[in-house]
Design a protein around this motif. Structure first.
Motif, PDB file in Angstrom:
ATOM      1  N   LYS A 124       0.852  -1.191   0.000  1.00  0.00           N
ATOM      2  CA  LYS A 124       0.000   0.000   0.000  1.00  0.00           C
ATOM      3  C   LYS A 124       0.886   1.239   0.000  1.00  0.00           C
ATOM      4  CE  LYS A 124      -3.694  -2.350   2.407  1.00  0.00           C
ATOM      5  NZ  LYS A 124      -4.455  -2.472   3.647  1.00  0.00           N
ATOM      6  N   ILE A 125       0.560   2.164  -0.901  1.00  0.00           N
ATOM      7  CA  ILE A 125       1.322   3.419  -1.041  1.00  0.00           C
ATOM      8  C   ILE A 125       0.331   4.554  -0.833  1.00  0.00           C
ATOM      9  CG2 ILE A 125       2.751   4.812  -2.584  1.00  0.00           C
ATOM     10  CD1 ILE A 125       3.377   2.067  -4.044  1.00  0.00           C
ATOM     11  N   TRP A 126       0.586   5.371   0.180  1.00  0.00           N
ATOM     12  CA  TRP A 126      -0.395   6.357   0.605  1.00  0.00           C
ATOM     13  C   TRP A 126      -0.137   7.754   0.038  1.00  0.00           C
ATOM     14  CZ3 TRP A 126      -4.828   4.602   2.138  1.00  0.00           C
ATOM     15  CH2 TRP A 126      -4.887   3.307   2.640  1.00  0.00           C
ATOM     16  N   HIS A 127      -0.906   8.720   0.503  1.00  0.00           N
ATOM     17  CA  HIS A 127      -0.992  10.092  -0.013  1.00  0.00           C
ATOM     18  C   HIS A 127       0.374  10.746  -0.234  1.00  0.00           C
ATOM     19  CE1 HIS A 127      -4.632   9.142   2.210  1.00  0.00           C
ATOM     20  NE2 HIS A 127      -5.275  10.117   1.592  1.00  0.00           N
ATOM     21  N   PHE A 128       0.516  11.379  -1.388  1.00  0.00           N
ATOM     22  CA  PHE A 128       1.635  12.262  -1.717  1.00  0.00           C
ATOM     23  C   PHE A 128       2.998  11.579  -1.689  1.00  0.00           C
ATOM     24  CE2 PHE A 128      -1.548  14.695   0.811  1.00  0.00           C
ATOM     25  CZ  PHE A 128      -2.226  15.235  -0.272  1.00  0.00           C
ATOM     26  N   SER A 129       3.042  10.265  -1.802  1.00  0.00           N
ATOM     27  CA  SER A 129       4.319   9.554  -1.821  1.00  0.00           C
ATOM     28  C   SER A 129       4.808   9.392  -3.252  1.00  0.00           C
ATOM     29  CB  SER A 129       4.195   8.199  -1.130  1.00  0.00           C
ATOM     30  OG  SER A 129       4.023   8.396   0.258  1.00  0.00           O
ATOM     31  N   ASN A 131       3.577  11.033   2.295  1.00  0.00           N
ATOM     32  CA  ASN A 131       4.704  11.934   2.062  1.00  0.00           C
ATOM     33  C   ASN A 131       6.057  11.220   2.164  1.00  0.00           C
ATOM     34  OD1 ASN A 131       5.635  14.561   1.390  1.00  0.00           O
ATOM     35  ND2 ASN A 131       6.207  14.886   3.522  1.00  0.00           N
ATOM     36  N   VAL A 132       6.148  10.039   1.586  1.00  0.00           N
ATOM     37  CA  VAL A 132       7.386   9.257   1.571  1.00  0.00           C
ATOM     38  C   VAL A 132       8.009   9.353   0.189  1.00  0.00           C
ATOM     39  CG1 VAL A 132       8.305   6.887   1.666  1.00  0.00           C
ATOM     40  CG2 VAL A 132       6.642   7.672   3.372  1.00  0.00           C
ATOM     41  N   VAL A 133       9.341   9.449   0.142  1.00  0.00           N
ATOM     42  CA  VAL A 133      10.076   9.388  -1.123  1.00  0.00           C
ATOM     43  C   VAL A 133      10.976   8.166  -1.084  1.00  0.00           C
ATOM     44  CG1 VAL A 133      11.788  10.500  -2.600  1.00  0.00           C
ATOM     45  CG2 VAL A 133      10.039  11.881  -1.470  1.00  0.00           C
ATOM     46  N   VAL A 183       7.826  -4.383   4.874  1.00  0.00           N
ATOM     47  CA  VAL A 183       8.517  -3.203   5.400  1.00  0.00           C
ATOM     48  C   VAL A 183       7.477  -2.119   5.664  1.00  0.00           C
ATOM     49  CG1 VAL A 183      10.200  -1.386   4.889  1.00  0.00           C
ATOM     50  CG2 VAL A 183      10.696  -3.763   4.285  1.00  0.00           C
ATOM     51  N   LYS A 184       7.510  -1.542   6.858  1.00  0.00           N
ATOM     52  CA  LYS A 184       6.575  -0.486   7.238  1.00  0.00           C
ATOM     53  C   LYS A 184       7.340   0.835   7.271  1.00  0.00           C
ATOM     54  CE  LYS A 184       3.451  -3.625   8.109  1.00  0.00           C
ATOM     55  NZ  LYS A 184       2.942  -4.272   6.930  1.00  0.00           N
ATOM     56  N   VAL A 185       6.948   1.759   6.382  1.00  0.00           N
ATOM     57  CA  VAL A 185       7.582   3.070   6.296  1.00  0.00           C
ATOM     58  C   VAL A 185       6.551   4.097   6.756  1.00  0.00           C
ATOM     59  CG1 VAL A 185       8.748   4.732   4.805  1.00  0.00           C
ATOM     60  CG2 VAL A 185       8.949   2.273   4.333  1.00  0.00           C
ATOM     61  N   GLN A 186       6.814   4.743   7.863  1.00  0.00           N
ATOM     62  CA  GLN A 186       5.879   5.719   8.403  1.00  0.00           C
ATOM     63  C   GLN A 186       5.977   7.046   7.638  1.00  0.00           C
ATOM     64  OE1 GLN A 186       3.643   4.595  10.990  1.00  0.00           O
ATOM     65  NE2 GLN A 186       4.562   2.807  10.016  1.00  0.00           N
ATOM     66  N   ASN A 187       5.116   7.998   7.976  1.00  0.00           N
ATOM     67  CA  ASN A 187       5.021   9.269   7.257  1.00  0.00           C
ATOM     68  C   ASN A 187       6.331  10.054   7.264  1.00  0.00           C
ATOM     69  OD1 ASN A 187       2.335   8.589   7.013  1.00  0.00           O
ATOM     70  ND2 ASN A 187       1.623  10.038   8.551  1.00  0.00           N
ATOM     71  N   ASN A 188       6.558  10.789   6.173  1.00  0.00           N
ATOM     72  CA  ASN A 188       7.640  11.774   6.049  1.00  0.00           C
ATOM     73  C   ASN A 188       9.038  11.170   6.069  1.00  0.00           C
ATOM     74  OD1 ASN A 188       5.679  13.938   6.118  1.00  0.00           O
ATOM     75  ND2 ASN A 188       5.543  13.518   8.315  1.00  0.00           N
ATOM     76  N   VAL A 211      11.285  -4.748   8.252  1.00  0.00           N
ATOM     77  CA  VAL A 211      11.912  -3.548   8.815  1.00  0.00           C
ATOM     78  C   VAL A 211      10.833  -2.511   9.110  1.00  0.00           C
ATOM     79  CG1 VAL A 211      13.410  -1.578   8.218  1.00  0.00           C
ATOM     80  CG2 VAL A 211      14.178  -3.921   7.804  1.00  0.00           C
ATOM     81  N   PHE A 212      11.003  -1.774  10.202  1.00  0.00           N
ATOM     82  CA  PHE A 212      10.116  -0.670  10.577  1.00  0.00           C
ATOM     83  C   PHE A 212      10.913   0.627  10.537  1.00  0.00           C
ATOM     84  CE2 PHE A 212       8.455   2.337  13.658  1.00  0.00           C
ATOM     85  CZ  PHE A 212       7.108   2.383  13.338  1.00  0.00           C
ATOM     86  N   LEU A 213      10.441   1.589   9.736  1.00  0.00           N
ATOM     87  CA  LEU A 213      11.069   2.910   9.637  1.00  0.00           C
ATOM     88  C   LEU A 213      10.095   3.924  10.219  1.00  0.00           C
ATOM     89  CD1 LEU A 213      12.525   2.650   6.008  1.00  0.00           C
ATOM     90  CD2 LEU A 213      13.643   2.071   8.183  1.00  0.00           C
ATOM     91  N   GLY A 214      10.415   4.458  11.405  1.00  0.00           N
ATOM     92  CA  GLY A 214       9.507   5.321  12.144  1.00  0.00           C
ATOM     93  C   GLY A 214       9.299   6.684  11.508  1.00  0.00           C
ATOM     94  N   PRO A 215       8.276   7.408  11.976  1.00  0.00           N
ATOM     95  CA  PRO A 215       7.917   8.701  11.400  1.00  0.00           C
ATOM     96  C   PRO A 215       9.092   9.675  11.368  1.00  0.00           C
ATOM     97  CG  PRO A 215       6.300   8.038  13.041  1.00  0.00           C
ATOM     98  CD  PRO A 215       7.421   7.056  13.112  1.00  0.00           C
ATOM     99  N   SER A 216       9.297  10.271  10.219  1.00  0.00           N
ATOM    100  CA  SER A 216      10.293  11.337  10.018  1.00  0.00           C
ATOM    101  C   SER A 216      11.724  10.924  10.318  1.00  0.00           C
ATOM    102  CB  SER A 216       9.920  12.586  10.829  1.00  0.00           C
ATOM    103  OG  SER A 216       8.637  13.050  10.458  1.00  0.00           O
ATOM    104  N   MET A 217      12.007   9.612  10.353  1.00  0.00           N
ATOM    105  CA  MET A 217      13.413   9.210  10.501  1.00  0.00           C
ATOM    106  C   MET A 217      14.140   9.560   9.203  1.00  0.00           C
ATOM    107  SD  MET A 217      14.130   6.319   8.458  1.00  0.00           S
ATOM    108  CE  MET A 217      15.709   6.030   9.178  1.00  0.00           C
ATOM    109  N   VAL A 218      15.473   9.636   9.256  1.00  0.00           N
ATOM    110  CA  VAL A 218      16.250  10.171   8.144  1.00  0.00           C
ATOM    111  C   VAL A 218      17.407   9.237   7.785  1.00  0.00           C
ATOM    112  CG1 VAL A 218      17.724  12.096   7.429  1.00  0.00           C
ATOM    113  CG2 VAL A 218      15.729  12.535   8.857  1.00  0.00           C
ATOM    114  N   PHE A 219      17.522   8.947   6.504  1.00  0.00           N
ATOM    115  CA  PHE A 219      18.737   8.336   5.960  1.00  0.00           C
ATOM    116  C   PHE A 219      19.522   9.437   5.264  1.00  0.00           C
ATOM    117  CE2 PHE A 219      15.936   4.552   5.805  1.00  0.00           C
ATOM    118  CZ  PHE A 219      16.753   3.626   6.423  1.00  0.00           C
ATOM    119  N   THR A 220      20.847   9.322   5.244  1.00  0.00           N
ATOM    120  CA  THR A 220      21.661  10.185   4.396  1.00  0.00           C
ATOM    121  C   THR A 220      22.349   9.290   3.369  1.00  0.00           C
ATOM    122  OG1 THR A 220      23.706  10.063   5.715  1.00  0.00           O
ATOM    123  CG2 THR A 220      22.072  11.730   6.366  1.00  0.00           C
TER     124      THR A 220
END
Length: 190
Positions: free
Chosen positions: A23-28, A45-47, A58-63, A76-85
């Motif tokens: 499932k791919i949600w709003h504005f991603s 709002n995921v890129v 894999v669960k990717v939270q907002n932003n 894998v769980f990626l929490g809200p607004s976490m950041v990879f560089t």
């Protein structure tokens, strides 16, 4: 016919592989040549940048932005607004696409809200990265990491409970009864 759900505001580029039930949600935005496994949930709002690979469930939270060079195993769980560089020394006027560093997140790992993963550092399977932590080195399997820079504060079970090891290096998950062994600063499930 597609076998996944994408909200009408989501944008999916050509050349992506998206698994059944994802499932791919709003504005991603799912960029070219990504591979998303079965049963993933991509929040609002995921890129997902080109050539990123996500395993199943894999669960990717907002932003969250998942940049080129990142791979995640199953569960894998990626929490809200976490950041990879993906670049160690970014400059706006310098193109460093050839220098993207890789980051691998192991099976079952959880990364908390607003955590930062500095590129080139791998996260071990079932590791638990606390909210707001800044990862500046590789993280062992089952490690519990908190703070800035992140420090290891213990070990976590596959279920997500803190493990308390006895003098023989044995621990039991309080939720499931699963047994773990700590030897030479490495944890294995028995």
């Amino acid at each position: 016919m597609k076998n996944y759900f994408a909200h009408e505001s989501a944008y999916i580029d050509e050349g992506c592989e998206i698994g059944e039930g994802t499932k791919i949600w709003h504005f991603s935005h799912i960029m070219p040549n990504c591979k998303l496994g079965k049963g993933c949930n991509i929040g609002q709002n995921v890129v997902v940048s080109p050539q990123v690979t996500l395993g199943d469930n894999v669960k990717v939270q907002n932003n969250v932005s998942i940049y080129t060079g990142v791979t995640c195993d199953d569960d894998v769980f990626l929490g809200p607004s976490m950041v990879f560089t993906n670049v160690i020394n970014p400059r706006s006027a310098v193109n460093r696409k050839a220098e993207y560093a890789k980051t691998h997140v192991g099976k079952g790992a959880s990364i908390g809200a607003n955590a930062t993963i500095v590129c080139g550092h791998d996260i071990g399977k079932y590791a638990f990265i606390g909210a707001g932590a800044v990862i500046t080195k590789n993280v062992p399997d089952y490690a519990l990491m908190v703070g800035n820079p992140a420090r290891q504060m213990g070990w976590m079970s596959e279920y997500g409970s803190k493990l308390i090891f006895d003098e023989q290096g044995k621990a039991e998950c309080t939720e499931t009864g699963a047994q773990y062994q700590l030897t030479n600063n490495q944890v294995i499930k028995l």
